[in-house]
Design a protein around this motif. Structure first.
Motif, short mmCIF file in Angstrom:
data_model
loop_
_atom_site.label_atom_id
_atom_site.label_comp_id
_atom_site.label_asym_id
_atom_site.label_seq_id
_atom_site.Cartn_x
_atom_site.Cartn_y
_atom_site.Cartn_z
N LEU A 90 1.01 -1.52 -0.04
CA LEU A 90 -0.28 0.33 0.27
C LEU A 90 0.53 1.09 -0.06
CD1 LEU A 90 -2.10 -1.36 2.26
CD2 LEU A 90 -2.93 -1.87 0.30
N THR A 91 0.91 2.01 -1.16
CA THR A 91 1.40 3.46 -0.87
C THR A 91 0.52 4.62 -1.25
OG1 THR A 91 1.30 3.24 -3.52
CG2 THR A 91 3.58 1.71 -2.35
N LEU A 92 1.40 5.69 -0.79
CA LEU A 92 0.70 6.72 -0.39
C LEU A 92 1.70 7.65 -1.86
CD1 LEU A 92 1.17 8.19 3.40
CD2 LEU A 92 -0.98 6.55 2.33
N SER A 93 0.10 7.57 -2.80
CA SER A 93 0.69 8.94 -4.26
C SER A 93 -0.47 9.21 -4.67
CB SER A 93 1.67 7.46 -5.51
OG SER A 93 0.58 6.59 -5.75
N ILE A 94 -0.40 10.10 -5.54
CA ILE A 94 -0.91 10.97 -6.38
C ILE A 94 -2.22 10.36 -7.07
CG2 ILE A 94 -1.39 13.05 -7.50
CD1 ILE A 94 1.03 14.42 -6.79
N ASN A 95 -1.27 9.13 -7.53
CA ASN A 95 -2.25 8.80 -8.71
C ASN A 95 -1.73 7.17 -8.03
OD1 ASN A 95 -3.11 10.28 -10.31
ND2 ASN A 95 -0.92 10.32 -11.29
N PRO A 96 -2.40 6.54 -6.40
CA PRO A 96 -2.63 4.87 -6.32
C PRO A 96 -2.67 3.97 -7.32
CG PRO A 96 -4.22 6.22 -5.51
CD PRO A 96 -3.34 7.32 -6.26
N PRO A 97 -2.18 3.14 -7.09
CA PRO A 97 -2.76 1.88 -7.99
C PRO A 97 -4.27 1.38 -7.50
CG PRO A 97 -0.80 1.07 -6.68
CD PRO A 97 -0.88 2.69 -6.18
N PRO A 98 -5.10 0.57 -8.46
CA PRO A 98 -6.35 0.50 -8.05
C PRO A 98 -6.33 -0.76 -7.23
CG PRO A 98 -6.01 -0.52 -10.35
CD PRO A 98 -4.17 0.21 -9.54
N TYR A 99 -6.38 -0.32 -5.77
CA TYR A 99 -6.45 -1.09 -4.86
C TYR A 99 -8.17 -2.38 -4.60
CZ TYR A 99 -2.07 0.53 -2.94
OH TYR A 99 -0.50 0.53 -3.29
N GLU A 100 -9.11 -1.55 -4.65
CA GLU A 100 -10.29 -1.76 -4.36
C GLU A 100 -10.25 -3.13 -5.69
OE1 GLU A 100 -13.25 0.11 -4.20
OE2 GLU A 100 -12.05 1.68 -2.41
N GLU A 101 -10.01 -2.60 -7.38
CA GLU A 101 -10.11 -3.83 -7.68
C GLU A 101 -8.89 -5.14 -7.53
OE1 GLU A 101 -9.87 -2.11 -12.62
OE2 GLU A 101 -10.69 -0.08 -11.00
N LEU A 102 -7.80 -4.53 -7.41
CA LEU A 102 -6.71 -5.70 -7.25
C LEU A 102 -7.23 -6.73 -5.97
CD1 LEU A 102 -3.49 -3.09 -6.96
CD2 LEU A 102 -4.08 -5.31 -8.90
N ARG A 103 -8.18 -6.27 -4.86
CA ARG A 103 -8.41 -6.97 -3.92
C ARG A 103 -9.53 -7.30 -4.03
NH1 ARG A 103 -10.65 -2.27 0.01
NH2 ARG A 103 -12.59 -3.36 -1.58
N GLN A 104 -10.80 -7.52 -5.07
CA GLN A 104 -11.91 -8.00 -5.36
C GLN A 104 -10.87 -9.48 -6.12
OE1 GLN A 104 -14.84 -6.82 -4.24
NE2 GLN A 104 -14.80 -9.71 -5.20
N VAL A 105 -9.96 -8.89 -7.02
CA VAL A 105 -9.82 -10.12 -7.80
C VAL A 105 -8.53 -11.30 -7.19
CG1 VAL A 105 -7.11 -10.82 -9.19
CG2 VAL A 105 -9.30 -8.45 -9.97
N ILE A 106 -8.46 -10.77 -6.17
CA ILE A 106 -7.62 -11.41 -5.44
C ILE A 106 -8.89 -12.48 -4.25
CG2 ILE A 106 -6.40 -11.71 -2.41
CD1 ILE A 106 -5.11 -8.94 -2.95
N ILE A 107 -10.21 -11.46 -3.60
CA ILE A 107 -10.79 -12.26 -3.12
C ILE A 107 -11.79 -13.54 -4.46
CG2 ILE A 107 -12.88 -11.51 -2.13
CD1 ILE A 107 -11.97 -9.43 -1.73
N ASP A 108 -11.99 -12.80 -5.08
CA ASP A 108 -12.39 -13.96 -6.40
C ASP A 108 -11.56 -14.88 -6.75
OD1 ASP A 108 -14.31 -12.08 -6.33
OD2 ASP A 108 -14.17 -10.44 -8.38
N SER A 109 -10.36 -14.70 -6.71
CA SER A 109 -9.60 -15.95 -7.53
C SER A 109 -9.38 -17.32 -6.68
CB SER A 109 -8.36 -15.26 -7.41
OG SER A 109 -8.46 -14.39 -9.05
N GLY A 110 -9.74 -16.62 -4.68
CA GLY A 110 -10.01 -17.66 -3.86
C GLY A 110 -8.34 -17.90 -3.55
#
Length: 329
Positions: A74-94
């Motif tokens: 988790l980085t602090l930046s002006i243009n952060p990565p799409p964390y919610e989408e990444l997290r959902q992929v992790i969840i959906d992938s089991g």
């Protein structure tokens, strides 16, 4: 076989975790570590998109049926990565295990645990580990000052940090920073840890996706061949000592700010180091433990021999051994 709270609660055979390294934590390496009984880690931010992360997770599943995890830094930046989408992929992938690192993981811990995913949070101090424990992390990874990447600003080495964490925490914790073999694993367990995390050691394996030149550079290096950059900015980072890191330190020592070294430390340059094999193209992270690395074996062999050496070391340190030595004296 070495059994600890970590192996029991996280469903792995051996108390060894592969570091979630940027540009390094890909499916081949993670699968090899997990298949040997450790915990392999895919690095989410290495992938160019959430969709690509999903494909990488699926690819890893074709290589091993053992548990593996995903690192979400988790980085602090002006243009952060799409964390919610990444997290959902992790969840959906089991994915069963996620290693979080960087800034406050609260929202991610809540979502991941609500979906039955175990969370390891990477910390560089006991106070941050206690906060992660209070937030509901299932385990923490404690990084000593020897580690590659960001060692924090307290400069506490593992020999002090590990037992301090053991005294303070009630959840399992993994010792990180300075580990390359079974001697380190045995020491970490003796100091109260439930396992170890190895990053630099796994960079120097056959499945590691970095250029052979860089692997050989690490093997040839000593424990003196790292450098701390960004000390003046209170964002310390341990990298390989090269012409670029020397220039960064010189600029900052003369009063420069981040904007003055931004191009030198760009992530694209660091990625090209790993891809092209030219160690002078940019800054790239490596730990002091490179001084203990002498070969480039398969990752599974690293896991197996580390465990075997640790077991041998621990069995040798029995009361009978000490009694025998005392009698000899």
């Amino acid at each position: 076989m070495l059994k600890t709270r970590f192996t029991e609660e996280f469903g792995v055979d051996h108390p060894i975790v592969q570091g979630g390294m940027m540009h390094v934590g890909r499916a081949e390496l993670a699968a090899a570590v997990s298949d040997a009984g450790g915990l392999g880690i895919i690095t989410a931010l290495t992938q160019p998109s959430p969709e690509a992360l999903g494909r990488e997770i699926a690819r890893c599943r074709t290589m091993t049926d053992k548990p593996f995890g995903v690192n979400l830094t988790l980085t602090l930046s002006i243009n952060p990565p799409p964390y919610e989408e990444l997290r959902q992929v992790i969840i959906d992938s089991g994915v069963p295990i996620v290693e979080t690192a960087g800034s406050d993981p609260t929202v991610h811990v809540e979502h991941l645990k609500a979906n039955g995913i175990k969370v390891i949070h990477k910390c560089t101090s006991v106070r941050h580990a206690l906060k992660a424990q209070a937030l509901g992390a299932d385990a923490v990874s404690i990084d000593g000052f020897e580690c590659a990447g960001h060692p924090g600003e307290d400069d506490i080495p593992g020999l002090v940090l590990i037992p301090a964490a053991a005294d303070a925490l009630s959840i399992p914790f993994i010792a990180s920073g300075g580990f390359a073999d079974g001697r380190g694993l045995a020491a970490a367990l003796a100091l109260g840890a439930d396992g170890i995390n190895m990053g630099t050691r796994f960079m120097c394996t056959q499945e590691s996706p970095i250029h052979q030149n860089i692997k050989e550079r690490i093997v040839a290096a000593s424990e003196l061949d790292t450098q701390l950059i960004f000390r003046q900015l209170r964002n310390t980072m341990r990298v390989s000592r090269n012409t670029v890191s020397e220039e960064v330190v010189e600029i900052l020592n003369k009063g420069g700010r981040f904007k003055d070294v931004k191009e030198l430390v760009a992530g694209t340059r660091g990625r090209k180091v790993y891809e092209d094999g030219d160690a002078e193209l940019g800054t790239w992270t490596v730990g002091m433990v490179q001084g203990l690395i002498n070969d480039i074996p398969p990752a599974g062999e690293v896991v197996r021999r580390t465990v075997h050496e640790a077991e041998t070391r621990l069995l040798g340190l029995t009361r009978e051994t000490f009694v025998d030595r005392a009698e000899a004296v």
